[in-house]
Design a protein around this motif. Sequence first.
Motif, mmCIF file in Angstrom:
data_model
loop_
_atom_site.group_PDB
_atom_site.id
_atom_site.type_symbol
_atom_site.label_atom_id
_atom_site.label_comp_id
_atom_site.label_asym_id
_atom_site.label_seq_id
_atom_site.Cartn_x
_atom_site.Cartn_y
_atom_site.Cartn_z
ATOM 1 N N GLU A 13 30.238 -4.369 -1.200
ATOM 2 C CA GLU A 13 29.179 -5.229 -0.676
ATOM 3 C C GLU A 13 28.504 -5.935 -1.851
ATOM 4 O O GLU A 13 28.528 -5.453 -2.976
ATOM 5 N N SER A 69 21.066 -7.233 5.960
ATOM 6 C CA SER A 69 21.890 -8.345 6.426
ATOM 7 C C SER A 69 21.628 -8.699 7.886
ATOM 8 O O SER A 69 21.947 -9.794 8.321
ATOM 9 N N ASP A 71 20.952 -1.946 13.061
ATOM 10 C CA ASP A 71 22.189 -2.485 12.496
ATOM 11 C C ASP A 71 22.248 -2.271 10.983
ATOM 12 O O ASP A 71 23.299 -1.953 10.433
ATOM 13 N N ASN A 72 21.114 -2.444 10.309
ATOM 14 C CA ASN A 72 21.070 -2.200 8.864
ATOM 15 C C ASN A 72 21.263 -0.716 8.562
ATOM 16 O O ASN A 72 21.946 -0.356 7.601
ATOM 17 N N PRO A 125 33.213 -2.273 9.755
ATOM 18 C CA PRO A 125 31.906 -2.901 9.928
ATOM 19 C C PRO A 125 31.560 -3.140 11.390
ATOM 20 O O PRO A 125 30.393 -3.232 11.741
ATOM 21 N N ARG A 170 22.988 1.329 10.365
ATOM 22 C CA ARG A 170 24.410 1.607 10.603
ATOM 23 C C ARG A 170 25.218 1.308 9.339
ATOM 24 O O ARG A 170 26.079 2.100 8.942
ATOM 25 N N GLU A 171 24.918 0.195 8.685
ATOM 26 C CA GLU A 171 25.628 -0.148 7.447
ATOM 27 C C GLU A 171 25.337 0.861 6.342
ATOM 28 O O GLU A 171 26.241 1.314 5.647
ATOM 29 N N ARG A 215 27.163 4.091 7.001
ATOM 30 C CA ARG A 215 28.589 4.020 6.666
ATOM 31 C C ARG A 215 28.787 4.370 5.197
ATOM 32 O O ARG A 215 29.671 5.141 4.840
ATOM 33 N N TRP A 216 27.965 3.781 4.330
ATOM 34 C CA TRP A 216 28.045 4.054 2.899
ATOM 35 C C TRP A 216 27.723 5.515 2.623
ATOM 36 O O TRP A 216 28.395 6.175 1.832
ATOM 37 N N PHE A 259 19.826 -2.487 2.467
ATOM 38 C CA PHE A 259 20.649 -3.155 3.477
ATOM 39 C C PHE A 259 19.728 -3.967 4.370
ATOM 40 O O PHE A 259 18.864 -3.412 5.046
#
Length: 194
Positions: free
Chosen positions: A15, A135, A141-142, A169, A144-145, A148-149, A133
């Motif tokens: 990213e 985006s 949603d942020n 994603p 969730r990103e 994931r990391w 995060f």
Amino acid sequence: MDEDNQVTSSAVLEETFYVTSKKNTYYKVKLTEKGLSLQKDSNGSTKIETIPLNDIIGCRCMRSKRRSATGSCACRPGASRMQLKLVESMDAFQTSYDEYDTSAYLYIYAYTLKKVRMKGIRRRERTTITLRFRSFDKYEDNLREASRWRLAIKCLVTKLPVPKNLMSPSHGNLEALLGEAKANFILRIVRLVM
């Protein structure tokens, strides 16, 4: 860590993060099976720092609790001045938080080897990398990103396989990401006890 190995290792996640307080400065962050690579690009100059997986001791997702978001860095080492709230499950959504800051923060904790000036001795130095995060327009949603990391880092650090189906994603289930991380942690504890 040998940078040549880092470059040839395939990325699990990558990213680009921007530093809003500094114009024309951004970080390309890449997580591989060997470690975390931070490539800082600022006004045409590039600096790469690599943190081996063996140096990473943990990570966690957090959310701002303050009313005004004063933090300006999207990716930076060191501790944050903002008051942040740990986010481990959906229960955290009911607590007090900054509704104007939809960012999710991922803190990565490591003890990296540094050379000391005297006699070329090497010692471990505590390092915290903050990834912001932001985006998406929605906090979920942020998160969730960031989750994931977090899941990928925790799996790699504990030498467990990274669940590829959750790394997409487009994966929409936040509870599955958080539950998978918890299940991996429990599995690791069980393996240590046996």
